[in-house]
Design a protein around this motif. Structure first.
Motif: not given
Length: 141
Positions: A1-9, A102-104, A106-118
């Motif tokens: 299976m191909t890795d579909l994840n993003y890293y440091d993105t 969406l902040l990925f 170095a391990e490809g794990r995601i966090a949400l970042v609201p558009r109206d934040s610093a």
């Protein structure tokens, strides 16, 4: 299976996203939408899930299975799910419609970042070592 994840993105919201900030999606017709499922997964567990996890778990949650799958069944379902091409989270309703970056890490794990934040403004402007991509537009330019 191909890795579909993003890293440091960082996936910034689409240029035609109508939300001025991070909007919490709501269920429609008594059913959780893709946006609701993805939001709940990511808001409740920042930097715990990868893109592959979110795509598969979203798909699995929308299936009408007669019983929760065993670990073996989950592995088989996941292999089948990824045996065909999948749209990435750049096509997710979160950055396209609801104003969530969406902040990925170095391990490809995601966090949400609201558009109206610093934090969003700093990431969208560019941070060393973090690639910035835009979510896909909903309408043609």
């Amino acid at each position: 299976m191909t890795d579909l994840n993003y890293y440091d993105t960082f996936i910034a919201v689409a240029d035609d996203c109508p939300a001025p900030g991070g909007v919490v999606p709501v269920a429609r017709g008594g059913k959780k939408t893709v946006a609701v499922l993805q939001y709940e997964m990511l808001a409740d567990a920042p930097h715990r899930l990868t893109q592959e996890d979110v795509l598969f778990e979203t798909w699995l949650a929308r299936q009408e299975l007669p019983h929760p799958p065993s670990e073996e069944e989950r592995a088989e379902l996941r292999a089948r799910f990824f045996s065909r091409s999948q749209a990435c989270l750049r096509a997710s309703p979160l950055p396209k419609t609801y104003g969530w970056g969406l902040l990925f890490d170095a391990e490809g794990r995601i966090a949400l970042v609201p558009r109206d934040s610093a934090e969003y403004a700093a990431l969208a402007a560019g941070r060393p070592g973090v690639k910035v991509l835009k979510a896909m537009r909903s309408k043609r330019a």
